[in-house]
Design a protein around this motif. Structure first.
Motif, PDB file in Angstrom:
ATOM      1  N   ASP A  76       1.064  -1.088  -0.401  1.00 37.74           N
ATOM      2  CA  ASP A  76       0.419   0.336  -0.329  1.00 37.74           C
ATOM      3  C   ASP A  76       1.249   1.122  -0.322  1.00 37.74           C
ATOM      4  O   ASP A  76       1.677   1.645   0.842  1.00 37.74           O
ATOM      5  CB  ASP A  76      -0.939   0.238   1.408  1.00 37.74           C
ATOM      6  N   PRO A  77       0.912   2.064  -0.952  1.00 36.93           N
ATOM      7  CA  PRO A  77       2.035   3.398  -0.971  1.00 36.93           C
ATOM      8  C   PRO A  77       1.578   4.563  -0.085  1.00 36.93           C
ATOM      9  O   PRO A  77       2.587   4.760   0.161  1.00 36.93           O
ATOM     10  CB  PRO A  77       1.377   4.254  -1.896  1.00 36.93           C
ATOM     11  N   THR A  78      -0.036   4.402   0.173  1.00 42.73           N
ATOM     12  CA  THR A  78       0.149   5.292   1.432  1.00 42.73           C
ATOM     13  C   THR A  78       0.248   4.857   2.824  1.00 42.73           C
ATOM     14  O   THR A  78       0.688   5.653   3.667  1.00 42.73           O
ATOM     15  CB  THR A  78      -1.386   5.487   1.197  1.00 42.73           C
ATOM     16  N   SER A  79       0.679   3.365   3.225  1.00 39.61           N
ATOM     17  CA  SER A  79       0.583   3.209   4.560  1.00 39.61           C
ATOM     18  C   SER A  79       1.444   1.436   4.045  1.00 39.61           C
ATOM     19  O   SER A  79       0.870  -0.074   4.534  1.00 39.61           O
ATOM     20  CB  SER A  79      -1.071   2.248   4.751  1.00 39.61           C
ATOM     21  N   PRO A  80       3.028   1.485   4.386  1.00 33.53           N
ATOM     22  CA  PRO A  80       4.050   0.618   3.179  1.00 33.53           C
ATOM     23  C   PRO A  80       4.347  -0.720   4.238  1.00 33.53           C
ATOM     24  O   PRO A  80       4.142  -1.559   4.528  1.00 33.53           O
ATOM     25  CB  PRO A  80       5.276   0.914   3.594  1.00 33.53           C
ATOM     26  N   GLU A  81       3.143  -0.266   5.932  1.00 34.95           N
ATOM     27  CA  GLU A  81       3.118  -1.523   6.870  1.00 34.95           C
ATOM     28  C   GLU A  81       2.040  -2.781   6.070  1.00 34.95           C
ATOM     29  O   GLU A  81       1.948  -3.425   6.527  1.00 34.95           O
ATOM     30  CB  GLU A  81       2.978  -0.577   7.946  1.00 34.95           C
ATOM     31  N   THR A  82       1.064  -2.310   5.448  1.00 40.37           N
ATOM     32  CA  THR A  82       0.871  -3.171   4.887  1.00 40.37           C
ATOM     33  C   THR A  82       0.337  -3.720   3.759  1.00 40.37           C
ATOM     34  O   THR A  82       0.974  -2.789   2.517  1.00 40.37           O
ATOM     35  CB  THR A  82      -1.264  -2.123   4.562  1.00 40.37           C
ATOM     36  N   ALA A 335       9.180  -6.690  -3.663  1.00 42.23           N
ATOM     37  CA  ALA A 335       8.867  -5.157  -3.526  1.00 42.23           C
ATOM     38  C   ALA A 335       9.527  -4.889  -1.842  1.00 42.23           C
ATOM     39  O   ALA A 335      10.042  -4.715  -1.091  1.00 42.23           O
ATOM     40  CB  ALA A 335       7.299  -5.825  -3.373  1.00 42.23           C
ATOM     41  N   VAL A 336       9.782  -3.163  -2.771  1.00 39.68           N
ATOM     42  CA  VAL A 336      10.675  -2.046  -1.647  1.00 39.68           C
ATOM     43  C   VAL A 336       9.559  -1.373  -1.476  1.00 39.68           C
ATOM     44  O   VAL A 336       8.907  -1.399  -2.205  1.00 39.68           O
ATOM     45  CB  VAL A 336      12.109  -1.734  -2.718  1.00 39.68           C
ATOM     46  N   ASP A 337       9.837  -0.981   0.526  1.00 37.91           N
ATOM     47  CA  ASP A 337       9.513  -0.504   0.634  1.00 37.91           C
ATOM     48  C   ASP A 337       9.172   1.374  -0.126  1.00 37.91           C
ATOM     49  O   ASP A 337      10.795   1.234   0.004  1.00 37.91           O
ATOM     50  CB  ASP A 337      10.046  -0.282   2.582  1.00 37.91           C
ATOM     51  N   PRO A 338       7.960   2.151  -0.360  1.00 35.25           N
ATOM     52  CA  PRO A 338       8.632   3.261  -0.880  1.00 35.25           C
ATOM     53  C   PRO A 338       8.794   4.530  -0.228  1.00 35.25           C
ATOM     54  O   PRO A 338       9.757   4.701  -0.575  1.00 35.25           O
ATOM     55  CB  PRO A 338       6.923   3.798  -1.066  1.00 35.25           C
ATOM     56  N   GLY A 339       9.152   4.556   1.055  1.00 35.34           N
ATOM     57  CA  GLY A 339       9.718   4.809   1.884  1.00 35.34           C
ATOM     58  C   GLY A 339      11.189   4.737   2.402  1.00 35.34           C
ATOM     59  O   GLY A 339      12.153   5.694   2.621  1.00 35.34           O
ATOM     60  N   SER A 340      11.908   3.203   2.067  1.00 35.72           N
ATOM     61  CA  SER A 340      12.862   3.055   2.279  1.00 35.72           C
ATOM     62  C   SER A 340      13.435   2.072   1.619  1.00 35.72           C
ATOM     63  O   SER A 340      13.044   1.237   1.539  1.00 35.72           O
ATOM     64  CB  SER A 340      13.568   2.484   3.667  1.00 35.72           C
ATOM     65  N   LEU A 341      14.504   2.213   0.623  1.00 32.99           N
ATOM     66  CA  LEU A 341      15.050   1.021  -0.461  1.00 32.99           C
ATOM     67  C   LEU A 341      15.814   0.187   0.312  1.00 32.99           C
ATOM     68  O   LEU A 341      15.938  -1.004  -0.367  1.00 32.99           O
ATOM     69  CB  LEU A 341      16.049   2.086  -1.237  1.00 32.99           C
ATOM     70  N   GLU A 342      16.132   0.245   1.871  1.00 28.20           N
ATOM     71  CA  GLU A 342      16.474  -0.665   2.154  1.00 28.20           C
ATOM     72  C   GLU A 342      15.786  -1.373   2.927  1.00 28.20           C
ATOM     73  O   GLU A 342      15.920  -3.174   3.184  1.00 28.20           O
ATOM     74  CB  GLU A 342      17.037  -0.131   3.779  1.00 28.20           C
TER      75      GLU A 342
END
Length: 832
Positions: A76-82, A335-342
């Protein structure tokens, strides 16, 4: 079927592609005539769902193991924990805590082989799931409910989904063999969008986030294609691709002119001019079979076949392994977290999801709650019904010592081999044998902690069946798909082919006569074969059976002259050791994978099919069965295991849902006296009831009629005590007027909750027996196009099937069917 690449050899991804779908698509294949025969019954049978059980529980319980094949990921791009993950057979799972825990979200999903997921970036509660056989499904509430959205979609086999970056109502689907489809109204309607697409098997789709109308499509064999008009037309964009079998495609959103393509046998390719030309990736990428890509801003992750993940920090110029924790895994999704490439997630072939928070330096399991393993074999420790082994597709063997509450990975030496045959030495339970697909036979002498290949002399490497002589456990038989049946007499140290007479080299199943172990039955591509001399000579023994491949054979341990054989849509029974056969369960629109007689209950048999578990009975007219599918989240049952311990549950292995357990029913219902009716007079019938296991105290069961005004039932209660618990007591139905239902008696007898101080019997649930009498004086067609469903609503609702199979012979008047209480033994009428 999947096979593990042999060390030092480039894996055959073409074979992998074929085997990926073979296991699941086999369940849909049947001869046209057989499907037509079943079609009249399939709809009605699909509606028969038991609401109660005479055991201590009403439903199957999922017991794991954690893991399975994770095919696709979406964040979920608005909630990366989802995060959402699509699995091969287990459907969709959702995590709202960054992968710490998952729940299945499959309500309304028609097909659980999910190949692609897409989250609407403008409205993240809207998501789409594409499956291999079920087309596209849509959810508007974050996956809580799904609905099929396939109008205009002519292919149900979807590999790729993408939502337009500039028009969220536009959704694109890439199919296998039918090109690309587009919907302009949020998947409500679809139309073909393949003009110019010269290769129709689409494996990946990508949308340019900057240039309106620009899309890219990867194909299996045709390379990359590009569209500049919202998919209206396509042109090849493959210049420089040395491998045209492209399986992954991604765009660098920070530099949208830059694309990466992952291929089979060609590695990663890069284009910096929107796909006009391509160049191969730089040094360090030691595996050229790429199945997944993800990344941004010059950081690229590549998922490989069998060697985990590689990472590049310089736009694919150089690569290094980033696989600690998943070194030998086949990675199908990234899949990469949109807020962190790590922070990156990896979907693997056999262990579901892993997560890294340090850019791939270290991976940790992140699959708690994902039970999507494809379990195709089960075995029990003969000294402990709670010690269970499960053989998995692409997952080796796992073991539970507590009935499935917890599992341990017993596959350190098996890697990702597919294990679909298991056998445990009854005299030395730490000795286990595993038959694999592509690797032959493996043996363990320490309860699965370590394994060694045991293939000397074994010419067939696809081992589908194992049978161990209980009187001489060093004698083992192996059924292979490419070499027939082999035998070892020294515990697997050396194998030799069995003797003459076996006309088929493809063996699906083996079953030994426990009282005469020299007698062995083999289910083959050409029917049932039998040997009575330990394999020296064979004869085909399929007289009376429908021609076809036999996927399951089983010998009744209490009466070895009784043998069962399962083919597509039918189960046959022999009462004379295979000399002749008669229909036992037919027809159902499903593959019959396994047949398991209950060693603690005479005549009780369970059948695992691609439509769930059935408990059938003999019926000279049609199908007579009870479905045992309540709580069985995945209905494709590949393995069943029943222990000789009467208190032990039934275990089932499924194609994508892992393993399940179900308490065995505590009451059996048996055939009784024939029903005596005529067209002008009311009739009567009787059937027998007995307990399955001895009670500690007296058990009283209430018996009542569904509608006393239409008939009488006597007695009104049955009493069993520890001295007569196995004695069959008779229940009589009388005064039933068959004119009530146009010539057929359909009468419901309720067996109510019991009174007992025995805790096992005190909690029995109310169930029902349907008494059905078919008038034998009326001509009926072979398969009536007007076969009807009889629906009655009192007492919670019940269903009975009226499907006229043939003119019924005089003297065979009725059948009894347990519908709501499916675990019951359903009586069959005898001669008048």
């Amino acid at each position: 079927m999947f096979s593990r690449p042999i060390a030092g050899r480039t894996p055959n991804l073409s074979l992998f592609r074929q085997r990926t779908s073979a296991w699941s698509t086999a369940t849909r294949r049947a001869p046209t005539a057989r499907l037509l025969l079943a079609s009249g019954l399939a709809l009605a049978l699909a509606l028969l769902r038991p609401q109660g059980d005479l055991g201590a529980t009403e439903a199957w319980t999922s017991i794991g193991p954690v893991g399975g094949s994770a095919i696709c990921l979406a964040i979920d791009p608005t909630s990366p924990e989802t995060i959402y993950v699509g699995t091969e057979g287990g459907g969709v799972f959702k995590s709202t805590d960054g992968g710490l825990s998952w729940i299945a979200i499959n309500t309304g999903l028609d097909d659980f082989r999910v190949r692609a997921l897409a989250v609407d970036p403008s409205s993240p509660q809207v998501l789409y799931a594409a499956s291999w056989g079920g087309g596209v499904a849509k959810s508007t509430d974050g996956g809580s409910q799904w609905a099929s959205t396939n109008d205009g979609l002519t292919s149900p086999f979807i590999n790729a989904l993408v939502i337009s970056a500039y028009s969220p109502t536009a959704v694109y689907a890439g199919t296998w063999g039918m090109g690309i489809f587009v919907s302009r109204d949020e998947a409500a309607n679809w139309s073909s969008s393949s003009s110019g697409l010269t290769h129709s098997s689409v494996t990946a789709l990508a949308v340019d986030p900057r240039v309106t109308g620009t899309l890219y499509a990867a194909t299996a064999g045709g390379g990359v294609f590009k569209s500049l008009d919202d998919g209206g037309s396509w042109t090849a964009a493959s210049a420089g691709l040395s491998s045209l079998d492209v399986r992954a495609l991604t765009i660098d959103s920070a530099a949208p002119d830059t694309l990466y393509a992952g291929s089979v046998e060609g590695g990663v390719f890069k284009s910096t001019d929107t796909g006009t030309t391509w160049g191969q990736a730089g040094a360090g990428l030691t595996n050229l079979d790429i199945l997944a890509l993800a990344g941004d801003s010059g950081v690229v992750y590549a998922g490989t076949w069998g060697t985990g993940v590689f990472r590049s920090d310089d736009g694919a110029a150089t690569w290094s392994a980033a696989s600690t924790g998943i070194e030998a895994s086949t990675v199908r999704a990234l899949a990469v977290d949109p807020g962190s490439l790590e922070t990156v997630y990896a979907g693997t072939e056999d262990a579901a999801v892993f997560k890294s928070t340090d850019g791939g330096s270290r991976w940790e399991p992140a699959s708690e709650g994902i039970t999507s393993s494809r379990v195709c074999a089960l075995a029990l420790d003969p000294t402990s019904a709670a010690t269970l082994y499960a053989g998995r597709l692409s997952g080796g063997v796992v073991k539970s010592s507590d009935g499935g509450a917890t599992w341990g990975n017993e596959s350190a030496d098996l890697g990702s081999l597919s294990v679909c045959a298991l056998a445990v030495d009854p005299t030395s339970p730490q000795t286990i044998f595993a038959g694999s697909l592509g690797g032959g036979v493996f043996a363990s002498s320490n309860g699965g902690s370590s394994w060694q290949a045991a293939n000397t002399g074994l010419l067939g490497t696809d081992v589908r069946a194992l049978a161990l002589d209980p009187t001489a456990p060093s004698t083992i038989y192996a059924g292979t798909m490419d070499g027939g049946v082999f035998q070892t007499t020294d515990g697997g140290q050396g194998w030799a082919p069995t003797g003459s007479g076996l006309t088929s080299s493809g063996i699906f199943a083996l079953a030994l006569d426990p009282l005469a172990p020299q007698t062995l039955f083999a289910g083959s591509t050409e029917g049932v074969a039998k040997t009575t001399d330990g394999g020296r000579t064979w004869v085909m023994a399929s007289d009376g059976m429908t021609p076809g491949a036999v996927y399951a054979v089983a010998v009744d341990s209490q009466e070895p002259r009784i043998v069962y054989a399962g083919i597509w849509g039918e189960v046959f029974k022999s009462t004379n050791g295979g000399e002749s056969w008669a229909p036992f369960l037919n027809p159902i629109d499903a593959a019959v994978w396994t047949v398991a007689p209950d060693p603690t209950s005479p005549q009780a048999v369970y059948v695992g099919t691609s439509r769930g578990v059935f408990r059938p009975v003999d019926n000279p007219f049609a199908v007579s069965l009870g479905e045992l599918n309540v709580g069985l989240r995945i209905a494709d049952v590949r393995a069943l295991m029943l222990a000789p311990d009467p208190d032990a549950p039934i275990y089932a292995g499924t194609a994508g849902g892992g393993a399940f357990s179900l308490n065995r029913p505590l009451i059996n219902v048996f055939a009784g006296a024939s029903l005596t009716t005529s067209e002008s007079a009311a009739g009567s019938a009787s059937f027998g009831v007995a307990l399955r296991i001895a009670p500690a105290a007296s058990v009283e069961i209430e018996v009542s009629a569904s509608d006393p005004s239409e008939g009488l039932v006597a007695p009104d209660r049955l009493v069993f005590d520890p001295s007569n618990w196995s004695t069959v007591q008779t229940v009589t139905v009388s005064g039933v007027d068959d004119k009530e239902v146009d010539g057929d008696v359909v009468y419901r007898v309720r067996l109510g909750a019991s009174t007992s101080t025995d805790p096992r019997y005190a909690g029995l649930k109310t169930t029902s027996v349907l008494v059905i009498n078919a008038d034998d004086d009326r001509p009926v067609p072979a398969i009536s196009p007007l076969a009807t469903l009889l629906l009655a609503l009192p007492f919670g609702g019940w269903l009975a099937l009226r499907s006229r199979i043939r003119r019924r012979p005089k003297g065979l008047r009725c059948s009894f069917r347990s519908v709501v209480g499916a675990p019951l033994r359903s009586p069959v009428c005898g001669a008048r």
